[in-house]
Design an enzyme around this catalytic site. Structure first.
Site, PDB file in Angstrom:
ATOM      1  N   CYS A 124      13.920  11.177   6.176  1.00  0.00           N
ATOM      2  CA  CYS A 124      13.807  10.840   7.606  1.00  0.00           C
ATOM      3  C   CYS A 124      15.140  11.097   8.298  1.00  0.00           C
ATOM      4  O   CYS A 124      15.177  11.369   9.492  1.00  0.00           O
ATOM      5  CB  CYS A 124      13.395   9.395   7.783  1.00  0.00           C
ATOM      6  SG  CYS A 124      14.395   8.259   6.843  1.00  0.00           S
ATOM      7  N   LYS A 176       0.889  -1.174   0.000  1.00  0.00           N
ATOM      8  CA  LYS A 176       0.000   0.000   0.000  1.00  0.00           C
ATOM      9  C   LYS A 176       0.927   1.224   0.000  1.00  0.00           C
ATOM     10  O   LYS A 176       1.461   1.619   1.041  1.00  0.00           O
ATOM     11  CB  LYS A 176      -0.909  -0.094   1.217  1.00  0.00           C
ATOM     12  CG  LYS A 176      -1.566   1.136   1.790  1.00  0.00           C
ATOM     13  CD  LYS A 176      -2.075   2.186   0.889  1.00  0.00           C
ATOM     14  CE  LYS A 176      -2.175   3.503   1.677  1.00  0.00           C
ATOM     15  NZ  LYS A 176      -1.781   4.656   0.866  1.00  0.00           N
ATOM     16  N   GLU A 223       9.627  17.500  14.141  1.00  0.00           N
ATOM     17  CA  GLU A 223      10.036  17.176  12.769  1.00  0.00           C
ATOM     18  C   GLU A 223       9.291  18.082  11.797  1.00  0.00           C
ATOM     19  O   GLU A 223       8.057  18.041  11.720  1.00  0.00           O
ATOM     20  CB  GLU A 223       9.715  15.707  12.452  1.00  0.00           C
ATOM     21  CG  GLU A 223      10.254  15.292  11.091  1.00  0.00           C
ATOM     22  CD  GLU A 223       9.890  13.868  10.712  1.00  0.00           C
ATOM     23  OE1 GLU A 223       8.727  13.474  10.908  1.00  0.00           O
ATOM     24  OE2 GLU A 223      10.783  13.162  10.212  1.00  0.00           O
ATOM     25  N   GLY A 226       2.240   5.738  12.883  1.00  0.00           N
ATOM     26  CA  GLY A 226       2.876   4.499  13.341  1.00  0.00           C
ATOM     27  C   GLY A 226       2.298   4.014  14.663  1.00  0.00           C
ATOM     28  O   GLY A 226       2.042   2.825  14.851  1.00  0.00           O
ATOM     29  N   GLU A 265       9.214   2.277  11.147  1.00  0.00           N
ATOM     30  CA  GLU A 265      10.304   3.232  10.880  1.00  0.00           C
ATOM     31  C   GLU A 265       9.664   4.603  10.808  1.00  0.00           C
ATOM     32  O   GLU A 265       8.941   4.900   9.857  1.00  0.00           O
ATOM     33  CB  GLU A 265      11.008   2.899   9.552  1.00  0.00           C
ATOM     34  CG  GLU A 265      11.755   1.584   9.554  1.00  0.00           C
ATOM     35  CD  GLU A 265      12.929   1.572  10.509  1.00  0.00           C
ATOM     36  OE1 GLU A 265      13.459   2.650  10.826  1.00  0.00           O
ATOM     37  OE2 GLU A 265      13.298   0.480  10.967  1.00  0.00           O
TER      38      GLU A 265
HETATM   39  P1  NAP Z   1       2.423   9.114   6.620  1.00  0.00           P
HETATM   40  O1  NAP Z   1       1.454  10.214   6.409  1.00  0.00           O
HETATM   41  O2  NAP Z   1       2.465   8.459   7.953  1.00  0.00           O
HETATM   42  O3  NAP Z   1       2.079   8.031   5.490  1.00  0.00           O
HETATM   43  C1  NAP Z   1       2.828   6.856   5.337  1.00  0.00           C
HETATM   44  C2  NAP Z   1       1.930   5.778   4.754  1.00  0.00           C
HETATM   45  O4  NAP Z   1       0.909   5.455   5.706  1.00  0.00           O
HETATM   46  C3  NAP Z   1       1.207   6.208   3.484  1.00  0.00           C
HETATM   47  O5  NAP Z   1       1.116   5.099   2.611  1.00  0.00           O
HETATM   48  C4  NAP Z   1      -0.171   6.589   4.012  1.00  0.00           C
HETATM   49  O6  NAP Z   1      -1.182   6.507   3.024  1.00  0.00           O
HETATM   50  C5  NAP Z   1      -0.365   5.533   5.075  1.00  0.00           C
HETATM   51  N1  NAP Z   1      -1.375   5.865   6.079  1.00  0.00           N
HETATM   52  C6  NAP Z   1      -1.853   7.086   6.421  1.00  0.00           C
HETATM   53  N2  NAP Z   1      -2.780   6.957   7.377  1.00  0.00           N
HETATM   54  C7  NAP Z   1      -2.894   5.641   7.662  1.00  0.00           C
HETATM   55  C8  NAP Z   1      -3.689   4.856   8.554  1.00  0.00           C
HETATM   56  N3  NAP Z   1      -4.570   5.419   9.382  1.00  0.00           N
HETATM   57  N4  NAP Z   1      -3.538   3.516   8.564  1.00  0.00           N
HETATM   58  C9  NAP Z   1      -2.632   2.921   7.760  1.00  0.00           C
HETATM   59  N5  NAP Z   1      -1.873   3.607   6.876  1.00  0.00           N
HETATM   60  C10 NAP Z   1      -1.989   4.937   6.834  1.00  0.00           C
HETATM   61  O7  NAP Z   1       3.920   9.562   6.307  1.00  0.00           O
HETATM   62  P2  NAP Z   1       4.440  10.380   5.057  1.00  0.00           P
HETATM   63  O8  NAP Z   1       4.037  11.796   5.185  1.00  0.00           O
HETATM   64  O9  NAP Z   1       4.074   9.658   3.795  1.00  0.00           O
HETATM   65  O10 NAP Z   1       6.028  10.244   5.249  1.00  0.00           O
HETATM   66  C11 NAP Z   1       6.780  11.143   5.988  1.00  0.00           C
HETATM   67  C12 NAP Z   1       7.149  10.544   7.325  1.00  0.00           C
HETATM   68  O11 NAP Z   1       7.829   9.310   7.148  1.00  0.00           O
HETATM   69  C13 NAP Z   1       8.102  11.418   8.114  1.00  0.00           C
HETATM   70  O12 NAP Z   1       7.708  11.456   9.457  1.00  0.00           O
HETATM   71  C14 NAP Z   1       9.447  10.688   7.974  1.00  0.00           C
HETATM   72  O13 NAP Z   1      10.364  10.916   9.017  1.00  0.00           O
HETATM   73  C15 NAP Z   1       8.988   9.271   7.939  1.00  0.00           C
HETATM   74  N6  NAP Z   1      10.014   8.414   7.343  1.00  0.00           N
HETATM   75  C16 NAP Z   1      10.728   7.607   8.172  1.00  0.00           C
HETATM   76  C17 NAP Z   1      11.727   6.793   7.655  1.00  0.00           C
HETATM   77  C18 NAP Z   1      12.526   5.901   8.550  1.00  0.00           C
HETATM   78  O14 NAP Z   1      13.157   4.982   8.048  1.00  0.00           O
HETATM   79  N7  NAP Z   1      12.552   6.103   9.850  1.00  0.00           N
HETATM   80  C19 NAP Z   1      11.972   6.814   6.279  1.00  0.00           C
HETATM   81  C20 NAP Z   1      11.216   7.658   5.460  1.00  0.00           C
HETATM   82  C21 NAP Z   1      10.224   8.455   6.012  1.00  0.00           C
HETATM   83  P3  NAP Z   1      -1.750   7.846   2.297  1.00  0.00           P
HETATM   84  O15 NAP Z   1      -0.595   8.420   1.538  1.00  0.00           O
HETATM   85  O16 NAP Z   1      -2.828   7.318   1.437  1.00  0.00           O
HETATM   86  O17 NAP Z   1      -2.227   8.754   3.389  1.00  0.00           O
END
Ligand code: NAP
Length: 509
Positions: A297, A188, A397, A246, A263
């Site tokens: 990240c 997904k 962040e 998360g 992550e």
């Molecule tokens: P996000 O909003 O949490 O979305 C990540 C994924 O989760 C997307 O596929 C999103 O789908 C899905 N999602 C959203 N709401 C959900 C729910 N209620 N249940 C299940 N899945 C759901 O994060 P992002 O904005 O895409 O990414 C940025 C974040 O990722 C930052 O905080 C960054 O630090 C972190 N990150 C961490 C790492 C690491 O390795 N630690 C690496 C890269 C990024 P939709 O797009 O359809 O909403």
């Protein structure tokens, strides 16, 4: 033979409509609804229409993955590895096409999207080799004529939920170890990068993954993601995204005691000591803070500087940041591409307003305008000086091109400032003193530490992940990734011909 694109449904413009991939077939969503993906450098550029999958589509994909698991788990691991190898080779063959499509969909510059694809290739080849390793242990038994060993076993279906900032590398970092270990997957992807995911899955199908081993369901996180996480038939949830999402996922998965790998966010710092090579430190800071427009990240958003070198370092950072060229990542002269969407611009702008109260604005601070930038989500590389360790912009962040410079009197104060955050992904130190460098390797409370380099640049054969609120203790990449996607089975073979009882001390000799 079906294809990823369809000509039916909501295809009102010239842009193609893409499909879900379930059980080896490209199919429309149950609801027939679609959503758009647009180029963040120029929002007039419509990349395509994508299926807005829902819980019913997630259920179809889970079922397909479950059926495929029964065969895939029994496929010899070296044969599974050969398919991973074929996939890695296809990615290498199509590297430029994939990189260009990625830049068009999420904005980072071509040099970086090539690197993103390369990470996918690297992990595919690394994990292809695991097909011929997947080592367990053989060990002596405490009893005579008895054999003891441990083997790794797959768990079943893995839900892979991924963000947009590494839209090919991160799905590969998760899917390659899952698949080589004998699990099947439902991907997904982020709704900001459905095209990148579709291109990846097209190549996976071409590489020869059997129907149902790899499935793709695009659609809103709260609908598709929740359905995947909550399903009793999902054995593993592997999620990368923000900490709030998360935690929500972990609490849903905990009700069924699922394996969950998280992550999450970061607030990564670089310490610059008075004895550092300031030009080298400037290179490392610039690359870590403004590469991928600060949307990594592992991006550096805090520079913790010993007092005597604050001024000379700031002078260098300001000069170099002002010289960065903004524009489409497809233009080779661009240093910094757009943010991913309008919401990201608003979020960065609101943190800059907070920063104006906390620190002193050195450069940037506004949405970027000018010729060529009118239709994109651009924000100026921004630096604040005089920030205190507990200020909001030094704690939260921002996920954009905003850097805080935090002055400290000495190394112990630098360590305190660096560790005074809820996150623990990546950190770095610039110093010429080997003893202090080793102290930092010991003292910095992050999953990744760099010495005399920026906070970004992970290699796929080392564990990747963070401490504290950055995750829940799992690691991606390296051998460590296999711990998420396998469980241990211990096997005892008694060839004595009599009942021997371990730990019972009245055995006949
Ligand atoms: P996000 O909003 O949490 O979305 C990540 C994924 O989760 C997307 O596929 C999103 O789908 C899905 N999602 C959203 N709401 C959900 C729910 N209620 N249940 C299940 N899945 C759901 O994060 P992002 O904005 O895409 O990414 C940025 C974040 O990722 C930052 O905080 C960054 O630090 C972190 N990150 C961490 C790492 C690491 O390795 N630690 C690496 C890269 C990024 P939709 O797009 O359809 O909403």
């Amino acid at each position: 033979m079906t294809t990823a694109t369809s000509t039916s449904g909501a295809e009102a413009t010239a842009a193609p409509t893409f499909r879900l991939f379930i059980g080896g077939e490209w199919v429309d969503s149950t609801s027939g609804r679609t959503f758009e993906s647009r180029n963040p450098a120029d929002t007039r550029d419509l990349i395509g229409h994508f299926q807005a999958g829902d819980a019913a589509d997630a259920a179809r994909a889970i079922r397909a993955a479950e059926v495929a698991f029964q065969t895939w788990r029994r496929t010899p691991a070296p044969k599974r590895g050969e398919i991973l190898y074929a996939f890695g080779a296809l990615m290498a063959e199509h590297k430029e096409r994939l990189a260009r499509a990625m830049t068009r969909e999420m904005g980072k510059v071509l040099a970086e999207t090539r690197g993103d694809v390369q990470e996918g290739i690297d992990i595919a080849f690394l994990m292809a080799g695991e097909g011929r390793r997947l080592f367990g242990d053989t060990t002596p038994s405490e009893l005579p004529d008895k054999w003891a060993m441990s083997v790794r076993e797959p768990l079943g279906m893995a839900a892979i939920v991924t963000p947009w900032n590494f839209p090919m590398a991160i799905p590969c970092w998760k899917m390659m170890p899952a698949l080589v270990a004998g699990n099947t997957v439902v991907l997904k992807p982020s709704s900001d990068t459905p095209h990148c995911a579709t291109l990846l899955v097209e190549l996976m199908a071409e590489a020869g993954f059997p129907p149902g081993t790899v499935n793709l369901v695009t659609g809103p996180g709260p609908e598709v993601g929740d359905a995947l996480v909550a399903s009793p038939d999902t054995q593993i949830v592997s999620f990368t995204g923000n900490t709030q999402t998360g935690k929500r996922i972990a609490s849903i998965a905990a009700r069924r005691l699922k394996r969950v790998s998280l992550e999450l966010g970061g607030k990564n710092g670089i310490v610059v000591l008075a004895d550092a090579d300031l030009d080298l430190a400037t290179d490392g800071i610039l690359w870590s803070a403004f590469g991928t427009t600060g949307q990594r990240c592992t991006a550096c958003s805090r520079v913790i500087v010993e007092a005597p070198v604050v001024e000379p370092l700031l002078e260098r950072l300001e000069r170099r940041a002002r010289a960065l060229r903004l524009g489409s990542g497809l233009d080779v002269t661009t240093d910094v591409g757009p943010l991913v969407n309008g919401g990201a611009v608003d979020k960065v702008a609101s943190y800059v307003e907070v920063g104006r109260r906390d620190g002193e604005l050195v450069t940037g601070g506004s949405r970027a305008t000018g010729p060529g930038l009118e239709h994109g989500y651009y924000f100026e590389p921004t630096i604040f000086a005089g920030v205190k360790p507990m200020d909001v912009i030094a704690q939260e962040e921002i996920f954009g091109p905003v850097l805080s410079v935090v002055p400290v009197p000495d190394y112990p104060a630098a360590v305190t400032a660096l560790n005074q955050t809820r996150y623990g992904l990546s950190s770095a130190i610039f110093t010429r003193d080997a003893n202090t460098a080793f102290r930092a390797m010991r003292d910095f409370e992050t999953g990744i530490v760099y010495v005399n380099a920026g906070t970004i640049g992970a290699e796929t054969h080392l564990p990747f992940g963070g401490t504290k609120d950055t995750g829940n203790g799992h690691r991606e990449a390296g051998h460590a990734a296999l711990d998420t996607y396998t469980e241990w089975k211990s096997i005892y073979v008694d060839f004595s011909g009599r009942l021997q009882r371990a730990q019972i001390d009245n055995q006949p000799d």
